[in-house]
Design a protein around this motif. Sequence first.
Motif, PDB file in Angstrom:
ATOM      1  N   SER A 244      17.667  83.411  18.271  1.00  0.00           N
ATOM      2  CA  SER A 244      18.379  84.592  17.766  1.00  0.00           C
ATOM      3  C   SER A 244      18.143  84.792  16.272  1.00  0.00           C
ATOM      4  CB  SER A 244      19.878  84.472  18.057  1.00  0.00           C
ATOM      5  OG  SER A 244      20.421  83.301  17.455  1.00  0.00           O
ATOM      6  N   ASP A 245      18.038  83.687  15.537  1.00  0.00           N
ATOM      7  CA  ASP A 245      17.714  83.784  14.105  1.00  0.00           C
ATOM      8  C   ASP A 245      16.342  84.408  13.904  1.00  0.00           C
ATOM      9  OD1 ASP A 245      20.070  82.536  13.181  1.00  0.00           O
ATOM     10  OD2 ASP A 245      19.192  80.550  13.419  1.00  0.00           O
ATOM     11  N   LEU A 246      15.372  83.921  14.660  1.00  0.00           N
ATOM     12  CA  LEU A 246      14.001  84.406  14.508  1.00  0.00           C
ATOM     13  C   LEU A 246      13.878  85.868  14.923  1.00  0.00           C
ATOM     14  CD1 LEU A 246      12.114  81.252  15.828  1.00  0.00           C
ATOM     15  CD2 LEU A 246      12.409  81.964  13.445  1.00  0.00           C
ATOM     16  N   GLN A 247      14.630  86.266  15.928  1.00  0.00           N
ATOM     17  CA  GLN A 247      14.604  87.675  16.342  1.00  0.00           C
ATOM     18  C   GLN A 247      15.167  88.568  15.244  1.00  0.00           C
ATOM     19  OE1 GLN A 247      16.818  87.438  20.024  1.00  0.00           O
ATOM     20  NE2 GLN A 247      14.966  87.181  21.273  1.00  0.00           N
ATOM     21  N   LYS A 248      16.239  88.131  14.619  1.00  0.00           N
ATOM     22  CA  LYS A 248      16.817  88.891  13.519  1.00  0.00           C
ATOM     23  C   LYS A 248      15.845  88.944  12.352  1.00  0.00           C
ATOM     24  CE  LYS A 248      20.230  91.116  11.524  1.00  0.00           C
ATOM     25  NZ  LYS A 248      20.726  92.420  12.024  1.00  0.00           N
TER      26      LYS A 248
END
Length: 279
Positions: A244-248
């Motif tokens: 989720s961090d990388l997607q953001k």
Amino acid sequence: MSSSFHALAALLLLSFFIASMADFSKDVDITWGDQRAVVTNNGQQLSLSLDKTSGSGFQSKQEFLFGRFDMKIKLVPGNSAGTVTAYYLSSQGPLHDEIDMEFLGNLSGQPYTLHTNVYAQGKGNREQQFHLWFDPTADFHTYSILWNPQQIMFYVDGALIRVFRNHESSGVPYPSKQAMRIYSSLWDAEDWATQGGRVKTDWTKAPFTASFRDVSFNGCVWTGSSSSCGPSTSGWMNQAAVTSDLQKMQWVQKNYMIYNYCNDAQRFPQGLPTECSLS
């Protein structure tokens, strides 16, 4: 589990969070600017001002070797062209390490630029720049740096915007051996800060003021020969970016990144830096 257990766990977490908050009147030193740096609200808020005579700044009393550092900042409102509000970690000396977040002022109505950089052993040139997707002068927003042996992660309001990984095994210098202090300053950089220096500081708008609060220094304190880590170390010492961090981060970089040194082949005619080709 019972609701009372969850309530107790939340209370303990909140208590630790509050305990980790730094007190500006006790935990930092005003390093320059005389009365332009003012601590208020029982040590919980600090303001820095800039006029034509001088800017101002402060630094943490302690040095850290790795940690997570959070600061809520409200940036200079209105026409802030030429000004830079800086929040960074740095060691000392010609071969210093440094992790930068600098906010470059703007003409009214134009977006602030967040300038990030990483220095290791005196070498920087690892800039990434972003336009902020909100008005950073209307309210306080949280800017965070997480620095551990594996990577450096930059956050804005909890959203990951950049990762700089440790590739020492591939010959890429990484800040892993020098303790650093936390610094903040407000200063005049009209020769380069806004549109490459084309827009100068309008001193009729001075004094310019930025405000800081809810600062958290959650790191391993350097004692001169070794570091001492508190019980919360496990929260960040081995932290890595999850999906989720990388997607953001991908969303932020796609929509708001305006410069990435790894895409600037003209600047590096001998080839892009090694880390640009590593995951």
